[in-house]
Design a protein around this motif. Structure first.
Motif, short mmCIF file in Angstrom:
data_model
loop_
_atom_site.label_atom_id
_atom_site.label_comp_id
_atom_site.label_asym_id
_atom_site.label_seq_id
_atom_site.Cartn_x
_atom_site.Cartn_y
_atom_site.Cartn_z
N ARG A 72 0.84 -1.19 0.00
CA ARG A 72 0.00 0.00 0.00
C ARG A 72 0.88 1.24 0.00
N PRO A 73 0.45 2.32 -0.64
CA PRO A 73 1.27 3.53 -0.67
C PRO A 73 1.28 4.24 0.68
N GLU A 74 2.33 4.98 0.90
CA GLU A 74 2.36 5.91 2.03
C GLU A 74 1.53 7.11 1.59
N VAL A 75 0.65 7.61 2.45
CA VAL A 75 -0.23 8.71 2.06
C VAL A 75 -0.15 9.84 3.06
N GLU A 76 -0.38 11.04 2.55
CA GLU A 76 -0.31 12.25 3.37
C GLU A 76 -1.35 13.23 2.86
#
Length: 89
Positions: A72-76
């Protein structure tokens, strides 16, 4: 790991979230745009089943890859809203 950044920004007379230069639909309030971005971020964190994927690159060549469904992507979320109706830089 891929990192996705969602920015809360004024857009078309309302507010939207933007990722990689692409805008979401326009929301009438900052709070609605922020909540929509939070929903998208949460959905991106849900794993999936392992699958074999194929895709065509910009040169027309086909590729096949295995995805285990857990990458899963790192999200911000970046929100520069100052509370006065304006976004700060």
């Amino acid at each position: 790991m891929t990192k996705m950044t969602y920015e809360i920004v004024p857009h078309d007379g309302g507010w939207a979230y933007r990722a990689d230069g692409v805008y979401s639909e326009t929301f009438s309030s900052h709070a609605e745009a922020l909540e929509a971005a939070r929903i998208v971020v949460n959905e991106q964190q849900v794993g999936d089943e392992p699958v074999q994927i194929s895709y065509q690159d910009e040169k027309g060549k086909w590729h096949a890859e295995y995805s285990d469904g857990g990458d899963r992507p790192e999200v911000e979320i970046v929100d520069r809203y100052d509370g006065s109706g304006n976004a700060t830089v």
